[in-house]
Design a protein around this motif. Sequence first.
Motif, PDB file in Angstrom:
ATOM      1  N   GLY A   1     -15.272   7.753 -13.313  1.00  0.00           N
ATOM      2  CA  GLY A   1     -14.621   9.029 -13.604  1.00  0.00           C
ATOM      3  C   GLY A   1     -13.109   8.965 -13.528  1.00  0.00           C
ATOM      4  N   TYR A   2     -12.590   7.868 -12.960  1.00  0.00           N
ATOM      5  CA  TYR A   2     -11.136   7.697 -12.887  1.00  0.00           C
ATOM      6  C   TYR A   2     -10.603   6.783 -13.996  1.00  0.00           C
ATOM      7  CZ  TYR A   2     -11.133  10.019  -8.381  1.00  0.00           C
ATOM      8  OH  TYR A   2     -11.261  10.947  -7.383  1.00  0.00           O
ATOM      9  N   ASN A   3     -11.504   6.238 -14.804  1.00  0.00           N
ATOM     10  CA  ASN A   3     -11.035   5.387 -15.915  1.00  0.00           C
ATOM     11  C   ASN A   3     -11.829   5.654 -17.190  1.00  0.00           C
ATOM     12  OD1 ASN A   3     -13.375   3.423 -15.408  1.00  0.00           O
ATOM     13  ND2 ASN A   3     -12.207   3.177 -13.512  1.00  0.00           N
ATOM     14  N   LYS A   4     -12.926   4.951 -17.396  1.00  0.00           N
ATOM     15  CA  LYS A   4     -13.649   5.033 -18.671  1.00  0.00           C
ATOM     16  C   LYS A   4     -14.275   6.402 -18.934  1.00  0.00           C
ATOM     17  CE  LYS A   4     -14.643   0.074 -18.873  1.00  0.00           C
ATOM     18  NZ  LYS A   4     -13.558  -0.161 -19.822  1.00  0.00           N
TER      19      LYS A   4
ATOM     20  N   ALA B   1       0.817  -1.217   0.000  1.00  0.00           N
ATOM     21  CA  ALA B   1       0.000   0.000   0.000  1.00  0.00           C
ATOM     22  C   ALA B   1       0.849   1.264   0.000  1.00  0.00           C
ATOM     23  CB  ALA B   1      -0.936   0.000   1.209  1.00  0.00           C
ATOM     24  N   ALA B   2       2.100   1.151   0.463  1.00  0.00           N
ATOM     25  CA  ALA B   2       2.994   2.311   0.524  1.00  0.00           C
ATOM     26  C   ALA B   2       3.776   2.515  -0.772  1.00  0.00           C
ATOM     27  CB  ALA B   2       3.969   2.155   1.689  1.00  0.00           C
ATOM     28  N   ALA B   3       3.678   1.555  -1.687  1.00  0.00           N
ATOM     29  CA  ALA B   3       4.463   1.631  -2.933  1.00  0.00           C
ATOM     30  C   ALA B   3       3.942   2.737  -3.841  1.00  0.00           C
ATOM     31  CB  ALA B   3       4.396   0.287  -3.658  1.00  0.00           C
ATOM     32  N   ASP B   4       4.856   3.349  -4.600  1.00  0.00           N
ATOM     33  CA  ASP B   4       4.470   4.384  -5.557  1.00  0.00           C
ATOM     34  C   ASP B   4       3.495   3.799  -6.581  1.00  0.00           C
ATOM     35  OD1 ASP B   4       6.093   6.296  -4.392  1.00  0.00           O
ATOM     36  OD2 ASP B   4       7.822   5.826  -5.664  1.00  0.00           O
ATOM     37  N   GLY B   5       2.445   4.536  -6.850  1.00  0.00           N
ATOM     38  CA  GLY B   5       1.483   4.114  -7.860  1.00  0.00           C
ATOM     39  C   GLY B   5       0.390   3.191  -7.357  1.00  0.00           C
TER      40      GLY B   5
ATOM     41  N   GLY C   1      -3.165   3.176  -9.118  1.00  0.00           N
ATOM     42  CA  GLY C   1      -3.503   1.908  -9.753  1.00  0.00           C
ATOM     43  C   GLY C   1      -4.836   1.367  -9.278  1.00  0.00           C
ATOM     44  N   TYR C   2      -5.120   1.561  -7.974  1.00  0.00           N
ATOM     45  CA  TYR C   2      -6.387   1.064  -7.419  1.00  0.00           C
ATOM     46  C   TYR C   2      -7.581   1.866  -7.934  1.00  0.00           C
ATOM     47  CZ  TYR C   2     -10.236   0.569  -4.157  1.00  0.00           C
ATOM     48  OH  TYR C   2     -11.479   0.386  -3.635  1.00  0.00           O
ATOM     49  N   ILE C   3      -7.537   3.201  -7.813  1.00  0.00           N
ATOM     50  CA  ILE C   3      -8.725   4.005  -8.168  1.00  0.00           C
ATOM     51  C   ILE C   3      -8.999   4.012  -9.668  1.00  0.00           C
ATOM     52  CG2 ILE C   3      -8.533   5.486  -6.129  1.00  0.00           C
ATOM     53  CD1 ILE C   3      -7.470   7.711  -7.974  1.00  0.00           C
ATOM     54  N   THR C   4      -7.983   3.744 -10.487  1.00  0.00           N
ATOM     55  CA  THR C   4      -8.202   3.693 -11.935  1.00  0.00           C
ATOM     56  C   THR C   4      -8.630   2.302 -12.400  1.00  0.00           C
ATOM     57  OG1 THR C   4      -5.820   3.313 -12.271  1.00  0.00           O
ATOM     58  CG2 THR C   4      -6.619   5.582 -12.478  1.00  0.00           C
TER      59      THR C   4
END
Length: 468
Positions: free
Chosen positions: A374-377, A126-130, A134-137
């Motif tokens: 709203g964060y992807n399609k 969870a602390a990793a960059d991105g 990556g989750y919300i998209t």
Amino acid sequence: MEKEKNRHSFSGSIGFVLAAAGSAVGLGNIWRFPYLAAKDGGGLFLVIYLILALTFGFTLLTTEIAIGRKTKQSPLTAYGKLKEKWGFLGILACLVPVIIMPYYSVIGGWVVKYLLAYLTGQGASAAADGYFTGYITGTAEPLIFMVVFLLVVAVIIYRGVNHGIESFSKVLMPLLLLMVVGIAAFSLTIHATDESGVTRSGLEGFWIYVIPSFKGLTVKGFFTVLLDAMGQLFFSLSVAMGIMIAYGSYVKDDANLVKSINQIEIFDTAVAFLAGVMIIPAVYTFMGREGMEASGPSLMFVSLPKVFSSMGRIGNLIGALFFAMVLFAALTSAVSVMEAVVSSFMDQFHMSRAKATVLEALIALAGGVLVCLGYNKLYFDIVLPNGAHAQVLDIMDYISNNCLMPLVAIGTCILIGWVVTPKTIIEEAEKTGCKFGRKQLYIVMIRFIAPALLVILLLKSIGILTII
């Protein structure tokens, strides 16, 4: 009259205070308050916020709770009952929670996701960059966790005022307070040395938080702090969104309204302050002053996981406790947001609680799906009148918080201050024989100072006033 007689009520003042405080203690307190305090000179923001809480916040909070108890109606119908031609204000007040509930459920789903990550020992991931981006998209996961969060809230509302809202608040709020105090105390004890050999401690971060900084302060800067603190009060006290009117309508006529309002103020302000103690010292210790500049989602879902990761083995436990606490706060607030809409449907359209809950849950679900997409399609990027870049969630937040809430508050001040007069609220507050200690202050605030400040806040929020 029969409907009012059968209206459910909180069993006592403790249930009401915990429910109202639970509404006030939400994500706005946890991720917005610490950021604003760090940005606006630490202790300077705290002092201004406290003064506003005891004057401006007290005025709006008292007004809305008293309107609710006097009319025994939800926000959609209460204004019209108070003064028939002012029913439009109820529509605006009800629109706010209708717009907020979908994106609040999405953010609640984010919290569930992170809590599960820490509970399953995946805190380092969870602390990793991105990780957050990556989750919300993603397509499926955000939708699933949003639905889980929304269902929990809907079940609580379905169970009603006593068995749902009150019982839930009496269990969760003491747990929430205990966790906030525990994490805040732990945050003061930590220390770390960075790669350049500089050692920082939580206590140093605490002093940065509480000691007022006047460095480079200008008149424009002071007004910025003032308006930031005033905007935060909307989040902190849950005013201008119909919630306190709905909860006020469930308060018994023999309850001491003044005492309850004072307790809500103290509870909310204490938790807002402790949220800063939890977050600012920890972020400062592991990320320095630059780390304190993060706000909103990036503070909670990007910066803090990195802080927990830096703590070593104990970081996973602290992260789990932190996100459990955040989930409790999100749930108590979401319950109040949904109740404001459900009670409005019940009063306006004479629906049963079951039907009103299902209807609002479906509306929130549809809106929540749009926010997730709203964060992807459905992603796009537009610039709002205040200059901020936005997509679906930001637009909904802007309309509800920057436009509608100040409008509702201004309208409420005009209605109470000049149309039905402050006497209406004062008499309601003193109905049980209790003394309204800040009576003269209330009259001056509701008639002159609060509406003037609110107009300035609205003009700045919509981008018309740019000199402040």
